[in-house]
Design an enzyme around this catalytic site. Structure first.
Site, PDB file in Angstrom:
ATOM      1  N   CYS A  23       3.399  -2.664   4.128  1.00  0.00           N
ATOM      2  CA  CYS A  23       2.563  -1.470   4.253  1.00  0.00           C
ATOM      3  C   CYS A  23       3.343  -0.799   5.164  1.00  0.00           C
ATOM      4  CB  CYS A  23       1.126  -2.092   4.781  1.00  0.00           C
ATOM      5  SG  CYS A  23       1.136  -3.107   6.329  1.00  0.00           S
ATOM      6  N   THR A  40       3.267  -0.766   8.661  1.00  0.00           N
ATOM      7  CA  THR A  40       3.823  -1.498   9.653  1.00  0.00           C
ATOM      8  C   THR A  40       4.236  -3.082   9.232  1.00  0.00           C
ATOM      9  OG1 THR A  40       1.736  -2.378  10.599  1.00  0.00           O
ATOM     10  CG2 THR A  40       2.729  -0.286  11.532  1.00  0.00           C
ATOM     11  N   HIS A  61       9.777 -29.343  12.192  1.00  0.00           N
ATOM     12  CA  HIS A  61       9.122 -28.041  11.666  1.00  0.00           C
ATOM     13  C   HIS A  61       8.055 -28.596  10.474  1.00  0.00           C
ATOM     14  CE1 HIS A  61      12.092 -26.064  13.898  1.00  0.00           C
ATOM     15  NE2 HIS A  61      12.944 -26.790  13.085  1.00  0.00           N
ATOM     16  N   ASP A 105       1.060  -1.175  -0.185  1.00  0.00           N
ATOM     17  CA  ASP A 105       0.015  -0.163  -0.085  1.00  0.00           C
ATOM     18  C   ASP A 105       1.006   1.213  -0.009  1.00  0.00           C
ATOM     19  OD1 ASP A 105       0.965   0.629   2.558  1.00  0.00           O
ATOM     20  OD2 ASP A 105      -1.274   0.367   3.389  1.00  0.00           O
ATOM     21  N   HIS A 123      11.897 -22.287  10.077  1.00  0.00           N
ATOM     22  CA  HIS A 123      10.908 -23.339  10.916  1.00  0.00           C
ATOM     23  C   HIS A 123       9.539 -22.869  10.616  1.00  0.00           C
ATOM     24  CE1 HIS A 123      13.853 -23.119  14.553  1.00  0.00           C
ATOM     25  NE2 HIS A 123      14.448 -23.818  13.534  1.00  0.00           N
TER      26      HIS A 123
HETATM   27  C1  RB5 Z   1      -2.055   2.907   6.290  1.00  0.00           C
HETATM   28  O1  RB5 Z   1      -2.002   4.278   6.947  1.00  0.00           O
HETATM   29  C2  RB5 Z   1      -1.654   2.126   7.294  1.00  0.00           C
HETATM   30  O2  RB5 Z   1      -2.705   1.786   8.333  1.00  0.00           O
HETATM   31  C3  RB5 Z   1      -1.344   0.818   6.551  1.00  0.00           C
HETATM   32  O3  RB5 Z   1      -0.274   0.851   5.653  1.00  0.00           O
HETATM   33  C4  RB5 Z   1      -0.648  -0.427   7.578  1.00  0.00           C
HETATM   34  O4  RB5 Z   1       0.484   0.180   8.365  1.00  0.00           O
HETATM   35  C5  RB5 Z   1      -1.752  -1.347   8.328  1.00  0.00           C
HETATM   36  O5  RB5 Z   1      -1.355  -2.137   8.864  1.00  0.00           O
END
Ligand code: RB5
Length: 148
Positions: A64, A66, A132, A7, A97
């Site tokens: 994304c 995080t 595993h 994203d 694993h």
């Molecule tokens: C987008 O703002 C953010 O929520 C997305 O990139 C991500 O971190 C979601 O887990």
């Protein structure tokens, strides 16, 4: 073939990863997004997950902000084992694993340099069998609703 998706929050990492894959001559298919304009990460998680479970691509990489939301969405697709990775040890161990088939990272928590490093480790680390295999088979049973 490696499936790529992101994203807006992970776009910078995917740009860096594509450069690395091109330098190494590793084939990829980029499922987008293609800019930093705000989009919904489940769309790209789903496209990459489908490419992996269909066999079109051997592995996927999703980014994304995080790495967490996009991994949650990808893990809803049967056959996907998507791992959020934030260090080199995790990149290696989730292949050895957990037999992870999708690497997830966050553009707001991981540098481009580290993302390329984790990608290289992930793509070059084999799955370990034995105990595993048994544990991954248990994950599959949970997915199938046949566990315990
Ligand atoms: C987008 O703002 C953010 O929520 C997305 O990139 C991500 O971190 C979601 O887990």
């Amino acid at each position: 073939m490696i499936a790529l998706g992101c994203d807006h929050g992970g776009y910078n990492l995917i740009v860096a990863i594509k450069k690395y894959l091109e330098e190494k001559g590793i084939a990829y298919r980029d499922f987008g997004t293609y800019s930093e304009e705000s989009v919904d990460y489940p769309v790209y998680a789903y496209k990459v997950a489908q490419a992996v479970v269909s066999g079109e691509c051997e592995m996927g990489i999703l980014c994304c902000g995080t790495g967490i939301g996009i991994s949650m969405a990808a893990n809803k697709v049967k056959g996907i084992r998507a791992a959020v990775v934030g260090n080199a040890f995790g990149a290696e161990m989730t292949r050895r694993h957990n037999h992870a088939n999708v690497l997830c990272m966050g553009g707001r928590v991981t540098s481009e340099e580290d993302a390329v490093k984790f990608t290289e480790i992930f793509l070059n680390t084999p799955e370990e069998g034995g105990r595993h295999d048994k544990r991954v088979a248990m994950i599959k049973e949970i997915e199938e609703g046949t566990f315990m």
